[in-house]
Motif scaffolding. Structure first.
Motif, PDB file in Angstrom:
ATOM      1  N   ALA A  17       0.846  -1.192   0.000  1.00  0.00           N
ATOM      2  CA  ALA A  17       0.000   0.000   0.000  1.00  0.00           C
ATOM      3  C   ALA A  17       0.880   1.241   0.000  1.00  0.00           C
ATOM      4  N   ASN A  18       0.289   2.390  -0.361  1.00  0.00           N
ATOM      5  CA  ASN A  18       0.958   3.670  -0.130  1.00  0.00           C
ATOM      6  C   ASN A  18       0.670   4.119   1.297  1.00  0.00           C
ATOM      7  N   TRP A  19       1.582   4.918   1.848  1.00  0.00           N
ATOM      8  CA  TRP A  19       1.416   5.400   3.221  1.00  0.00           C
ATOM      9  C   TRP A  19       0.711   6.754   3.254  1.00  0.00           C
ATOM     10  N   ASN A  20       1.141   7.680   2.422  1.00  0.00           N
ATOM     11  CA  ASN A  20       0.558   9.020   2.450  1.00  0.00           C
ATOM     12  C   ASN A  20       0.535   9.600   1.046  1.00  0.00           C
ATOM     13  N   GLN A  21      -0.104   8.880   0.111  1.00  0.00           N
ATOM     14  CA  GLN A  21      -0.147   9.278  -1.291  1.00  0.00           C
ATOM     15  C   GLN A  21      -1.593   9.153  -1.808  1.00  0.00           C
ATOM     16  N   PRO A  22      -2.439  10.122  -1.512  1.00  0.00           N
ATOM     17  CA  PRO A  22      -3.848  10.022  -1.940  1.00  0.00           C
ATOM     18  C   PRO A  22      -4.011   9.791  -3.441  1.00  0.00           C
ATOM     19  N   SER A  23      -3.070  10.342  -4.252  1.00  0.00           N
ATOM     20  CA  SER A  23      -3.143  10.131  -5.702  1.00  0.00           C
ATOM     21  C   SER A  23      -2.412   8.869  -6.139  1.00  0.00           C
ATOM     22  N   PHE A  24      -1.799   8.187  -5.180  1.00  0.00           N
ATOM     23  CA  PHE A  24      -1.077   6.935  -5.396  1.00  0.00           C
ATOM     24  C   PHE A  24       0.194   7.152  -6.217  1.00  0.00           C
ATOM     25  N   THR A  25       1.260   6.493  -5.803  1.00  0.00           N
ATOM     26  CA  THR A  25       2.514   6.488  -6.546  1.00  0.00           C
ATOM     27  C   THR A  25       2.939   5.047  -6.778  1.00  0.00           C
ATOM     28  N   PRO A  26       3.512   4.764  -7.933  1.00  0.00           N
ATOM     29  CA  PRO A  26       3.833   3.370  -8.264  1.00  0.00           C
ATOM     30  C   PRO A  26       4.945   2.790  -7.384  1.00  0.00           C
ATOM     31  N   VAL A  27       4.980   1.466  -7.379  1.00  0.00           N
ATOM     32  CA  VAL A  27       5.977   0.694  -6.636  1.00  0.00           C
ATOM     33  C   VAL A  27       6.557  -0.351  -7.588  1.00  0.00           C
ATOM     34  N   THR A  28       7.844  -0.596  -7.467  1.00  0.00           N
ATOM     35  CA  THR A  28       8.484  -1.636  -8.273  1.00  0.00           C
ATOM     36  C   THR A  28       8.953  -2.755  -7.353  1.00  0.00           C
ATOM     37  N   VAL A  29       8.577  -3.979  -7.682  1.00  0.00           N
ATOM     38  CA  VAL A  29       9.077  -5.151  -6.971  1.00  0.00           C
ATOM     39  C   VAL A  29      10.076  -5.855  -7.884  1.00  0.00           C
ATOM     40  N   ASP A  44       6.322   6.861  -1.384  1.00  0.00           N
ATOM     41  CA  ASP A  44       6.462   5.918  -0.275  1.00  0.00           C
ATOM     42  C   ASP A  44       5.841   4.576  -0.616  1.00  0.00           C
ATOM     43  N   LEU A  45       6.014   3.645   0.292  1.00  0.00           N
ATOM     44  CA  LEU A  45       5.378   2.329   0.182  1.00  0.00           C
ATOM     45  C   LEU A  45       5.365   1.678   1.554  1.00  0.00           C
ATOM     46  N   VAL A  46       4.433   0.735   1.737  1.00  0.00           N
ATOM     47  CA  VAL A  46       4.353  -0.090   2.943  1.00  0.00           C
ATOM     48  C   VAL A  46       4.154  -1.532   2.488  1.00  0.00           C
ATOM     49  N   VAL A  47       5.112  -2.403   2.817  1.00  0.00           N
ATOM     50  CA  VAL A  47       5.005  -3.821   2.475  1.00  0.00           C
ATOM     51  C   VAL A  47       4.282  -4.541   3.601  1.00  0.00           C
ATOM     52  N   GLY A  48       3.143  -5.134   3.250  1.00  0.00           N
ATOM     53  CA  GLY A  48       2.398  -5.902   4.247  1.00  0.00           C
ATOM     54  C   GLY A  48       2.562  -7.391   4.077  1.00  0.00           C
ATOM     55  N   ARG A  49       2.808  -7.818   2.846  1.00  0.00           N
ATOM     56  CA  ARG A  49       2.959  -9.245   2.583  1.00  0.00           C
ATOM     57  C   ARG A  49       4.040  -9.448   1.541  1.00  0.00           C
ATOM     58  N   ALA A  50       4.893 -10.442   1.784  1.00  0.00           N
ATOM     59  CA  ALA A  50       5.912 -10.810   0.797  1.00  0.00           C
ATOM     60  C   ALA A  50       6.253 -12.273   1.026  1.00  0.00           C
ATOM     61  N   THR A  51       5.886 -13.106   0.089  1.00  0.00           N
ATOM     62  CA  THR A  51       6.173 -14.531   0.184  1.00  0.00           C
ATOM     63  C   THR A  51       6.657 -15.050  -1.163  1.00  0.00           C
ATOM     64  N   LEU A  52       7.395 -16.139  -1.101  1.00  0.00           N
ATOM     65  CA  LEU A  52       7.970 -16.720  -2.307  1.00  0.00           C
ATOM     66  C   LEU A  52       7.714 -18.213  -2.281  1.00  0.00           C
ATOM     67  N   ARG A  53       7.318 -18.749  -3.437  1.00  0.00           N
ATOM     68  CA  ARG A  53       7.036 -20.174  -3.526  1.00  0.00           C
ATOM     69  C   ARG A  53       7.613 -20.744  -4.811  1.00  0.00           C
ATOM     70  N   THR A  84       0.869   0.030  -9.420  1.00  0.00           N
ATOM     71  CA  THR A  84       0.386   1.103  -8.560  1.00  0.00           C
ATOM     72  C   THR A  84      -0.504   0.506  -7.474  1.00  0.00           C
ATOM     73  N   PRO A  85      -0.171   0.737  -6.195  1.00  0.00           N
ATOM     74  CA  PRO A  85      -1.007   0.212  -5.116  1.00  0.00           C
ATOM     75  C   PRO A  85      -2.444   0.707  -5.216  1.00  0.00           C
ATOM     76  N   THR A  86      -3.347  -0.066  -4.688  1.00  0.00           N
ATOM     77  CA  THR A  86      -4.773   0.280  -4.739  1.00  0.00           C
ATOM     78  C   THR A  86      -5.309   0.695  -3.381  1.00  0.00           C
ATOM     79  N   ALA A  87      -4.407   0.939  -2.419  1.00  0.00           N
ATOM     80  CA  ALA A  87      -4.836   1.408  -1.096  1.00  0.00           C
ATOM     81  C   ALA A  87      -3.831   2.417  -0.583  1.00  0.00           C
ATOM     82  N   ASN A  88      -4.338   3.444   0.106  1.00  0.00           N
ATOM     83  CA  ASN A  88      -3.519   4.456   0.754  1.00  0.00           C
ATOM     84  C   ASN A  88      -3.911   4.499   2.226  1.00  0.00           C
ATOM     85  N   ILE A  89      -2.936   4.315   3.100  1.00  0.00           N
ATOM     86  CA  ILE A  89      -3.239   4.184   4.525  1.00  0.00           C
ATOM     87  C   ILE A  89      -3.627   5.514   5.145  1.00  0.00           C
ATOM     88  N   GLY A  90      -3.038   6.605   4.670  1.00  0.00           N
ATOM     89  CA  GLY A  90      -3.480   7.909   5.145  1.00  0.00           C
ATOM     90  C   GLY A  90      -2.654   8.504   6.249  1.00  0.00           C
TER      91      GLY A  90
END
Length: 585
Positions: free
Chosen positions: A449-461, A521-530, A477-483
């Protein structure tokens, strides 16, 4: 005949030890002191306490330590308890011990850092009592045939070395109670719970149990005397006093004269994760630095449990550990100097072998930290986990809003707006994690998610080799902004999955980059590898069909493949899932 012998020995002691008086807290006390000729300055002191209804001459003659003291040059004091007993609940005899030490400093210039306490039977019980009250005074403790029969406590101010001797046929203080008491001190000292056992030890009736080394290199030792009763054992060539001295002499309160050793590789406990392989870490380099303040280092030896892995005699003290199997491995480095003193340090290497199960590396559980295995950068400050206590900048947030997509998330930002200057990264060379991948197709699941980006900013993994070469990268581009507040509600952060082909066995790291813009900014909530299977395993179902394909170079630049070489083919599915594979044209 036995009484006559004891009486004779007691009379002899008048000529070999000096009786002295001292007033402690208004009470006249007395003791015997034995000091060898040509003692020298700053020599050690051993205080040896008698049993109940016994006295100082009896204890001296039972311990028979004069010849040891003459050779090693240390002072021995045999104090007398009031009414032939010891205070096991108050400060009366603790103060007596302190007063004796002060007298020995004045009269014999003993070394305060090398004072040891021992005692037989009730004197042994008093020795245990003093462990919790005078760990800052005595460098080591040596109880004989005595322990707290009413229940032990383990509250010393520091880890303490202990050598306990006891007969298995003791009918006064039962041998059966020793194990529980020593187990408590083993735990207090952070010693290994499995003892090294030497049987026989110097004589057929003796078994030596050694737990250690623990914190600061301390050990807990039990000398088990088979078929011995409630007395000090000095037969078959084994002297209890000599064993006590040889153990205690290895320890001092201030150990400035001892060598020092520390791991430089790995610098902290290492988590080694291998996916899709043989369940082992191929090569891990161990390296330690060692020094000695008053001599030289003879060698650094590496152990796993009691097994010697290698002994290195020249700096740099490096050893390559090969084919380490799955599980936790505690590695000990032991530095030895030219005087025979040693120092130890430990590190833990955990090998996690993951075949077809999912490996989650975002199990964040503590706020205000950069977690183990992670590195963060915000364009100005780099942080490497485990690092704690942060209230500003890159760190883990705990989310408490009524609705939230994940409980914890790792945050970073891009203060400068520079290219790739805001990121969080797992298993980089700076961290204590190592991620080894074998060739195959992997599925990377993320929730960001974004932390403080109401217009959203992209993230690269990105999945990158340990030297930074990109194997895979995807920008979304994340689909949620925490605010900008951890107690806000937020939802709608889309779970994304990416298919990645790994062609070469090696170490890799997973990175998340902010946009190249100030305060992105960005906030990683989940990261898993299989690991899904062999290379180029791409899912395709009737309800989730491919929509389009895109092609990229291995460095991440989008192209139309027309030349010979390797390309990353990305298949965009109907539900937005992206599958990637490396192809060769």
């Amino acid at each position: 005949m036995r009484k006559f012998t004891i009486l004779l020995l007691a009379l002899m002691s008048l000529f070999t030890a000096k009786a002295e008086d001292i007033t402690v807290n208004g009470t006249k006390r007395n003791y015997l002191v034995y000091a060898p000729k040509n003692l020298g300055a700053k020599r050690p002191l051993l205080i040896s306490c008698h049993g109940m209804n016994q006295d100082a001459p009896y204890q001296k003659n039972m311990l028979q330590i004069e010849s040891v003291a003459d050779t090693a040059k240390f002072v021995t004091v045999f104090p007398n308890g009031i009414d032939k007993s010891w205070d096991l609940g108050g400060d009366k005899d603790l103060n007596f011990m302190k007063a004796i030490i002060e007298e020995m400093v004045k009269k014999y210039d003993i070394d305060r850092n090398k004072v040891y306490l021992s005692g037989f039977s009730m004197g042994g019980m008093f020795t245990y009592f003093a462990m919790n009250r005078m760990a800052n005074v005595f460098a080591a403790f040596a109880p004989i045939s005595g322990y707290p029969m009413w229940g032990a406590s383990f509250t010393s101010s520091r880890p303490i070395p202990i050598i306990h001797t006891h007969g298995t046929s003791d009918d006064v203080v039962a041998f059966s109670g020793v194990a529980n008491v020593l187990a408590g001190w083993v735990k207090r000292n952070a010693c290994p719970t499995k003892a090294k056992v030497e049987k026989p030890y110097r004589a057929n009736h003796i078994t030596r149990h050694t737990w250690g080394p623990g914190t600061n290199g301390v050990e807990v030792v039990l000398l088990e005397m088979a078929d011995k009763g409630h007395w000090i054992s000095n037969d078959n060539g084994v002297k209890t006093g000599e064993e006590i001295w040889n153990f205690c002499n290895r320890y001092a309160l201030k150990e400035d004269y001892k060598p020092k050793v520390s791991f430089t590789s790995p610098q902290s406990n290492l988590s080694f994760v291998t996916l899709g392989g043989a369940g082992q870490a191929r090569e891990i380099t161990l390296e330690a630095e060692a020094s000695d303040p008053d001599g030289k280092i003879v060698s650094v030896a590496y152990y796993e449990d009691d097994e010697l892995l290698a002994e290195v005699e020249e700096a740099p003290y490096t050893f390559v550990l090969k084919e380490l199997l799955r599980g936790e491995h505690v590695i000990t480095a032991v530095a030895k100097d030219n005087e025979g003193y040693t120092a130890t340090t430990k590190t833990s290497i955990t090998v996690n072998d993951v075949l077809r199960s999912t490996y989650a590396f975002s199990n964040f559980t503590d706020e205000g930290c950069v977690p183990d295995g992670w590195e963060t950068f915000d364009g100005q400050e780099s942080r490497v986990g485990l690092a704690e206590g942060f209230t500003q900048g890159a760190r883990v947030f705990k989310f408490t809003g009524k609705e939230h997509d994940f409980d914890y998330g790792l945050y970073t930002r891009n203060v400068t707006g520079g290219a790739q200057e805001g990121f969080v990264r797992y298993a980089s060379e700076k961290t204590n994690a190592s991620l080894t991948l074998y060739p195959g197709n992997y599925q990377l699941y993320v929730r960001v998610a974004n932390w403080n980006q109401p217009s959203f900013t992209p993230v690269t993994v990105a999945l990158e080799s340990i030297d930074g070469e990109r194997v895979f990268a995807e920008t979304f581009t994340p689909t949620a902004n925490i605010g900008n507040a951890a107690d806000n509600s937020f939802s709608g952060s889309s779970p994304l999955s990416f298919s990645v082909d790994v062609l070469q066995h090696g170490r890799y790291m997973v990175s998340f980059y902010t946009a190249d813009a100030p305060w992105a900014d960005l906030v990683v909530g989940r990261a898993t590898l299989r690991r899904k299977g062999d290379v180029s395993l791409v899912a395709n179902t009737t309800s989730n069909i491919p929509v389009r394909k895109q092609y990229y170079t291995l460095s991440g630049q989008q192209v139309q493949p027309s030349a010979q070489g390797f390309y990353v083919e990305k298949t965009i599915m109907q539900d937005g899932t992206v599958f990637s594979r490396v192809i060769r044209k």
